[in-house]
Design an enzyme around this catalytic site. Structure first.
Site, mmCIF file in Angstrom:
data_model
loop_
_atom_site.group_PDB
_atom_site.id
_atom_site.type_symbol
_atom_site.label_atom_id
_atom_site.label_comp_id
_atom_site.label_asym_id
_atom_site.label_seq_id
_atom_site.Cartn_x
_atom_site.Cartn_y
_atom_site.Cartn_z
ATOM 1 N N TYR A 4 -26.060 1.876 -6.053
ATOM 2 C CA TYR A 4 -26.446 0.808 -6.304
ATOM 3 C C TYR A 4 -27.948 0.887 -6.429
ATOM 4 O O TYR A 4 -28.689 1.616 -6.023
ATOM 5 C CB TYR A 4 -26.639 -0.003 -4.568
ATOM 6 C CG TYR A 4 -27.657 -0.835 -4.219
ATOM 7 C CD1 TYR A 4 -26.372 -2.445 -4.902
ATOM 8 C CD2 TYR A 4 -28.250 -1.218 -4.114
ATOM 9 C CE1 TYR A 4 -26.840 -3.835 -5.094
ATOM 10 C CE2 TYR A 4 -28.354 -2.968 -3.409
ATOM 11 C CZ TYR A 4 -27.749 -3.749 -4.435
ATOM 12 O OH TYR A 4 -28.376 -5.239 -3.803
ATOM 13 N N ARG A 60 -37.631 -9.877 19.309
ATOM 14 C CA ARG A 60 -37.587 -8.824 18.252
ATOM 15 C C ARG A 60 -36.779 -7.679 18.549
ATOM 16 O O ARG A 60 -36.177 -7.006 18.406
ATOM 17 C CB ARG A 60 -39.292 -8.323 17.903
ATOM 18 C CG ARG A 60 -38.713 -7.488 16.648
ATOM 19 C CD ARG A 60 -40.162 -6.665 15.689
ATOM 20 N NE ARG A 60 -41.525 -7.108 16.542
ATOM 21 C CZ ARG A 60 -42.350 -6.243 17.136
ATOM 22 N NH1 ARG A 60 -41.973 -5.312 17.627
ATOM 23 N NH2 ARG A 60 -43.253 -6.818 17.265
ATOM 24 N N LYS A 91 -22.128 -8.611 2.326
ATOM 25 C CA LYS A 91 -20.450 -8.921 1.007
ATOM 26 C C LYS A 91 -19.517 -9.473 2.338
ATOM 27 O O LYS A 91 -19.571 -10.223 2.836
ATOM 28 C CB LYS A 91 -20.949 -7.517 0.539
ATOM 29 C CG LYS A 91 -21.690 -6.941 0.924
ATOM 30 C CD LYS A 91 -22.143 -7.754 -0.750
ATOM 31 C CE LYS A 91 -23.959 -7.916 -1.432
ATOM 32 N NZ LYS A 91 -24.264 -6.524 -1.814
ATOM 33 N N ASP A 107 -23.495 4.686 1.963
ATOM 34 C CA ASP A 107 -23.422 3.411 1.795
ATOM 35 C C ASP A 107 -21.996 3.041 1.415
ATOM 36 O O ASP A 107 -21.134 3.178 0.708
ATOM 37 C CB ASP A 107 -23.765 2.765 0.384
ATOM 38 C CG ASP A 107 -23.758 1.089 -0.357
ATOM 39 O OD1 ASP A 107 -23.124 0.645 1.081
ATOM 40 O OD2 ASP A 107 -24.797 1.098 -0.547
#
Ligand code: PLP
Length: 393
Positions: A113, A60, A210, A185
Site C-alpha cells: 500500500y 485515552r 474496510k 497487512d
C-alpha cells in the site's frame, strides 16, 4: 461472551464482546463518551498511579466500549492481544515505530500500500532505519536479503493494486531463523480468509476502515499480536497518545457482527464479475488471487480460505485522459472513491507501475481497481458492460 474456541466465525462475531448482564439486558454494549473517569477512593487513585487499577483511569486508556471490541477482535483473529488505532495507516506507523530503532533494517514488499511506503521512506529513514524493498514473489529467497540488523519483514498479501500473493509460511520460516519479526497487512483477506496466527505471523494489521467497519463510515486500524510482543507495541501506542473514539468503536463492533455474512456476498459477486471481465474483449488481464493466472494463485489456494471483493483489471489499451474520464463518468453504479470494503461498489484507475522500485509492473493498458459491493451482481455487470462497450477494443 463467546470464549468457546469451537465456535465458527459467524457465531463468534455475534456472541463475543457483549455483557448484557451488566447493562440492564441491553444486547449491545453502551457507548461510553469519556475523558475524565472518577476514582471513588484515594486507594483507587493510588492504584491507578501504580498501574494496578483494573479499569481505565482516563479516556485515552480506552473505556468498556474499547475493551469489549478488543475482546471480539482477539476472538475472531485468534490473537492474544489487540490494539485499536484511529486509522489503518496509524496502526502500521505505530507498529513500525515500536519495533524499529536507528540502525535497524526493514524489508518491505514492493507491492505494499503506497502510504506504507511513504511512511517508510519519509519517516523511518529520517530516524536512521535502513529501508529495503523486496519482490512479492520472493518466498524463501528472502533469506538472502536478511542481514544481521534486519528487525522486521513487512508483508502485504495480496499486494495493494496488483494482488500478488506472498509465500507467508516461507517468509516466516526464514525470518524466525534469523530472529526477525514478520508483520503482515492482512486487510484484504480479513481474519476470516487468512489466519495470520496459524501461519506464524508475529503481528497482523487490519485497516478496519474496510471490511470490518464495512459501511464506509469510520476510520480505524487494528494491531494484533502475542502477549510477549504486546508491551513493546503498547509502549509506542501509549506514548504517541493513540486511541479510537467510542462512536467509531461502536460502529466497528456493529460492522464486525455481520462480517462473515457480508464477506461471503462480496466474495461471490467479485468472483462472478472477475470471471465475466476476463471474457470481455477489451480486457487484457484480471488480477484476482482466485484466478489461476494471478501471480501467487497456488499460494492463495494453499493458505487462504476465501477471497474478498477487491481486485484489479487491466485493459488491452492505454486510454487517453478524455476517454478514461468518459468511461469512469459514464458508470452509474461504480463510483470513484478511495477506500473499499464498504457496501457500495467503487472503481479507481491505478498506476502501480509508477510506485514499484524492485520489480517493474508492466500493464498492457490502463488498469483499474474495483471494490465489489453488495448491489445485485447483474446490475453491476450491466453497468460495467455499458462502460466497456463505449471503449470498443
Ligand atoms: C486502506 C488501507 C490501509 C490504511 O487504512 P486507513 O484506515 O485508510 O488508514 C492499509 N493497508 C491497506 C491494504 C489498505 O487498503
Amino acid at each position: 461472551m463467546s470464549k468457546n474456541k469451537n465456535h465458527n466465525p459467524e457465531t463468534t462475531v455475534v456472541h463475543s464482546g457483549r455483557e448484557p448482564e451488566k447493562n440492564f439486558g441491553v444486547v449491545n454494549p453502551p457507548v461510553y463518551h469519556a475523558s475524565t473517569i472518577l476514582f471513588e477512593t484515594f486507594q483507587d487513585f493510588k492504584k491507578a498511579e501504580e498501574g494496578r487499577l483494573e479499569r481505565a483511569a482516563y479516556g485515552r486508556h480506552g473505556t468498556q466500549s474499547y475493551r469489549l471490541f478488543e475482546e471480539s477482535l482477539c476472538a475472531i483473529i485468534g490473537s492474544e492481544k489487540c490494539l485499536i488505532t484511529n486509522s489503518g495507516l496509524n496502526a502500521i506507523a505505530i507498529t513500525l515505530t515500536a519495533l524499529l530503532t536507528p540502525g535497524d533494517h526493514i524489508l518491505i514488499v514492493d507491492s505494499t500500500y503506497s502510504p506504507t511506503r511513504f511512511f517508510a521512506d519519509q519517516e523511518l529513514k529520517r530516524f536512521g532505519v535502513e529501508v529495503e524493498y523486496y519482490a512479492p514473489g520472493i518466498g524463501a529467497g528472502i533469506s538472502k536479503l536478511i542481514k544481521k540488523n534486519t528487525k522486521v519483514i513487512y508483508c502485504e498479501s495480496p499486494g495493494s493494486l496488483t494482488f500478488e500473493v506472498e509465500d507467508i509460511p516461507a517468509i516466516v520460516k526464514c525470518a524466525h531463523e534469523k530472529n526477525a519479526l514478520v508483520v503482515l497487512d492482512n486487510t484484504w483477506a480479513t481474519p476470516l480468509f487468512f489466519d495470520a496466527v496459524k501461519h506464524g505471523v508475529d503481528i497482523s494489521i487490519h485497516s478496519a476502515t474496510k471490511y470490518i467497519g464495512g459501511h464506509s463510515d469510520l476510520m480505524m486500524g487494528i494491531i494484533s499480536c502475542s502477549e510477549k510482543l504486546f508491551p513493546t507495541l503498547k509502549r509506542s501506542y501509549k506514548n504517541f497518545g493513540i486511541i479510537s473514539g467510542p462512536d467509531d468503536i461502536y460502529l466497528a463492533q456493529r460492522g464486525l457482527r455481520t462480517l462473515p455474512t457480508r464477506l461471503k456476498a462480496h466474495e461471490k459477486a467479485a468472483l462472478d464479475i472477475a470471471h465475466w471481465l476476463k471474457n470481455q474483449p477489451q480486457i487484457a488481464r484480471v488480477l484476482h488471487p482466485a484466478l489461476p493466472d494471478c501471480p501467487g494463485h497456488e499460494l492463495w489456494k494453499r493458505d487462504f480460505t476465501g477471497s474478498s471483493g477487491l481486485f484489479s483489471f487491466v485493459l488491452k489499451k492505454h486510454l487517453d485522459e478524455a476517454t478514461l474520464g468518459k468511461f469512469l463518468d459514464n458508470l452509474q453504479l461504480f463510483k470513484m472513491g478511495y477506500s473499499w470494503g464498504g457496501f457500495e461498489s467503487l472503481i479507481i484507475p491505478v498506476w502501480a507501475e509508477k510506485i514499484r522500485s524492485v520489480e517493474k509492473f508492466k500493464p498492457e493498458g490502463t488498469a483499474f481497481r474495483v471494490s465489489i459491493g453488495l448491489e445485485n451482481v447483474d446490475d453491476l455487470k450491466a453497468d460495467l458492460a455499458n462502460g466497456l462497450s463505449a471503449l470498443k477494443n
